[in-house]
Write a protein that holds these residues in place. Sequence first.
Motif, PDB file in Angstrom:
ATOM      1  N   UNK A  60       0.838  -1.192   0.000  1.00 14.99           N
ATOM      2  CA  UNK A  60       0.000   0.000   0.000  1.00 14.99           C
ATOM      3  C   UNK A  60       0.878   1.249   0.000  1.00 14.99           C
ATOM      4  N   UNK A  61       0.907   1.934  -1.144  1.00 17.31           N
ATOM      5  CA  UNK A  61       1.720   3.136  -1.299  1.00 17.31           C
ATOM      6  C   UNK A  61       1.072   4.319  -0.572  1.00 17.31           C
ATOM      7  N   UNK A  62       1.864   5.112   0.163  1.00 16.96           N
ATOM      8  CA  UNK A  62       1.303   6.315   0.771  1.00 16.96           C
ATOM      9  C   UNK A  62       1.342   7.530  -0.154  1.00 16.96           C
ATOM     10  N   UNK A  63       2.234   7.541  -1.138  1.00 20.81           N
ATOM     11  CA  UNK A  63       2.447   8.724  -1.959  1.00 20.81           C
ATOM     12  C   UNK A  63       1.208   9.117  -2.744  1.00 20.81           C
ATOM     13  N   UNK A  64       0.689  10.315  -2.456  1.00 18.87           N
ATOM     14  CA  UNK A  64      -0.502  10.789  -3.126  1.00 18.87           C
ATOM     15  C   UNK A  64      -1.777  10.590  -2.340  1.00 18.87           C
ATOM     16  N   UNK A  65      -1.681   9.951  -1.178  1.00 21.26           N
ATOM     17  CA  UNK A  65      -2.881   9.765  -0.360  1.00 21.26           C
ATOM     18  C   UNK A  65      -3.390  11.120   0.138  1.00 21.26           C
TER      19      UNK A  65
END
Length: 270
Positions: free
Chosen positions: A11-16
């Motif tokens: 689960x990528x955090x970038x852009x959340x």
Amino acid sequence: MTRPLRAAAHIWPGGTPDYATWRAAVLHAEELGADVVFGYDHFHAPAVHRTAAGVELAPEQPDLNHFEGWTALASWAEITTRVEIGLLVTGVAYRNPDLLADMARTVDHISGGRLILGVGAGWYRKDYDSYGYPFGPLRERMDLFADGVRRIEDRLDRLVPPPLRPVPLLVGGQGERRTLPLAARYADIWHCGLEPAVRRRKDDLLREYADEAGRDEALIERAANWTGPAQADELRADGATLFVTELKPSPAGYDFTGLRDLLAWRDTAR
């Protein structure tokens, strides 16, 4: 050695939109039935596209909303109850390796023994430049990686109290001269995101290096990226048992379709 099929959400955090959205995605992945939830160890979100040869960077690397991985892992250790957690993967050069081992031991205790310690040499130059880390040539970064893995293993053996379990070490990468020998000697899990035909040759080398190190290659779990049932069937036939699907945020939140598909395949293929 027979291993169960396992499904991991990366689960990528970038852009959340905010931390709460990322946190909720972790909890939902556990609710859906994921076996492992990974974050990553970047300070910015890499804008990439994947090819048969690996990852290629986009020409533009914009700044997006972002959060740091290891502090998030400590939170995940508290809010989750079942899934294993980790980063895919920690850049060894970003932290003193002995400190990293202590951080891993602490998160392992917080989670009740559910940490996977993923490590790699680091590759995303923007992380290095923007946070003041020297981005040396690959040879120097691999030297730091090799020394870091040895120091992590040594420190984990000497910490008081020790981890709640032998912390599984995941080595990510495909380099034939440095990464694969390290994985063969130290890794409990080897992650490689290549296409099956290329990955098969890397796996053969991993077996050879493990034999040279006097280690049973069957002790190393093979992890691969999920791209659909057909390729997963092929990778499973080659020995992969841990499959990883990426979840990237959008303005509408996270799309769990890929994870649901992976879980359905896992449950049918078991």
